[in-house]
Design an enzyme around this catalytic site. Structure first.
Site, PDB file in Angstrom:
ATOM      1  N   ASP A  20       0.812  -1.228   0.000  1.00  0.00           N
ATOM      2  CA  ASP A  20       0.000   0.000   0.000  1.00  0.00           C
ATOM      3  C   ASP A  20       0.840   1.272   0.000  1.00  0.00           C
ATOM      4  O   ASP A  20       0.583   2.200   0.769  1.00  0.00           O
ATOM      5  CB  ASP A  20      -0.927   0.037   1.228  1.00  0.00           C
ATOM      6  CG  ASP A  20      -1.656  -1.260   1.487  1.00  0.00           C
ATOM      7  OD1 ASP A  20      -1.956  -1.978   0.520  1.00  0.00           O
ATOM      8  OD2 ASP A  20      -1.934  -1.554   2.662  1.00  0.00           O
ATOM      9  N   GLU A 190     -10.958  -0.671  -3.503  1.00  0.00           N
ATOM     10  CA  GLU A 190     -10.274   0.054  -2.430  1.00  0.00           C
ATOM     11  C   GLU A 190      -9.127   0.849  -3.033  1.00  0.00           C
ATOM     12  O   GLU A 190      -8.984   0.943  -4.241  1.00  0.00           O
ATOM     13  CB  GLU A 190      -9.750  -0.938  -1.376  1.00  0.00           C
ATOM     14  CG  GLU A 190      -8.786  -1.971  -1.952  1.00  0.00           C
ATOM     15  CD  GLU A 190      -8.516  -3.147  -1.028  1.00  0.00           C
ATOM     16  OE1 GLU A 190      -9.270  -3.342  -0.069  1.00  0.00           O
ATOM     17  OE2 GLU A 190      -7.548  -3.874  -1.288  1.00  0.00           O
TER      18      GLU A 190
END
Length: 310
Positions: A20, A190
């Protein structure tokens, strides 16, 4: 000089299990802020990495730790920092809440320096409820040319955007009176990310399941920071000869140039554990018609790119 140009980052760009990544330029250096990729209960801190040339990276340990966040009890991940008002504001997800009855969501920390240490800014989550079905995770902060600050976030197939006040630690309403504005594009899962080029807003997000091989990134282009965002197509996905699960990224633009790099995580072919993810970098090209060329996953990474060379 030729020796410098021949240097390449290689992929992954630094050792360890990380995911991420958010990518920024702070104080004349490239910065990457990732999730420490481990089982949730072990994700109790954040590290950061900086570089002067995209090739040699220096690690800064534990720039923010769960023990210093009174309300965080389980799992820190998906950070997104920004510089504003001479300070650095760091948005993150914590606790992986599954309903409005649980404590957690998106927090904000602050520091005087890009390397931290960061401290919890408000002593509670900034966003702690589900709105429009969006799980409060995966924040991405974006400052527009007019100074407006937007925080995109979301999981469970829904994406919202809020505006932040000048203090960077509170939320304001949009001009139409709405506070939590849903901007979900088709197939969104997401990991939202926003850039602006030639007056157009390029909105990107992750598709597929983060633990599976088909995790990927798609994008849309809009004339407004709140869309509507109509999906164009995928720009990052697995290459079965290189790596799988390529997704949840950040973008670096070399200042004042149409030169772009995508920083993302992927799973090496040798790994089967869902948490065994590494941070990589490759070039991202935008075509003459404004579309994004699908990114080529490489083992070589990118050439050295000192910021002072412009």
């Amino acid at each position: 000089m030729n020796e410098m140009k021949d240097k390449r980052s290689g992929n992954p760009i630094f050792p360890g299990w990380y995911a991420d990544p958010e990518a920024r330029i702070f104080e004349g250096k490239y910065w990457i802020y990732p999730t420490y990729s481990a089982p949730y209960d072990e994700q109790t801190y954040f590290d950061a990495f900086y570089s002067e040339d995209l090739v040699a990276w220096t690690k800064v340990d534990r720039i923010l730790e769960m023990k210093s966040i009174s309300w965080a009890k389980r799992a820190l991940w998906a950070p997104s920092p920004i510089e504003q008002n001479g300070k650095y504001y760091y948005y993150f997800a914590a606790n992986d809440i599954q309903s409005n009855d649980e404590l957690g969501g998106i927090g904000v920390a602050v520091s005087d320096r890009p390397e931290g240490p960061f401290v919890d800014a408000i002593g509670k989550p900034l966003i702690d409820q589900f709105y429009h079905g969006a799980q409060p995770i995966d924040p991405h902060v974006y400052i527009d040319d007019d100074g407006s600050v937007y925080l995109y976030y979301g999981g469970w197939g829904h994406c919202n955007v809020v505006r932040l006040n000048e203090d960077m630690i509170s939320i304001r309403a949009f001009d139409d009176g709405e506070t939590f504005k849903e901007v979900t594009p088709e197939l969104f899962v997401e990991g939202p990310c926003m850039i602006k080029r030639n007056g157009l807003y390029y909105f990107m997000w992750a598709e597929g399941g983060w633990g599976g091989p088909d995790y990927s990134v798609a994008y849309a282009i809009a004339e407004s920071p709140v869309g509507p965002f109509k999906r164009v197509g995928k720009i990052l996905q697995q290459n079965k000869d290189v790596a799988t699960s390529a997704g949840h990224h950040g973008i670096i633009q070399v200042p004042d140039l149409d030169e772009w790099y995508i920083v993302y995580h992927r799973r090496p072919l040798s790994e089967t554990d869902a948490n065994h993810r590494v941070v990589c970098i490759d070039r991202m090209y935008i075509e003459e018609d404004g579309s994004i060329r699908p990114v080529k996953l490489t083992f070589e990474g990118v050439a050295a790119r000192p910021l002072k060379e412009r």
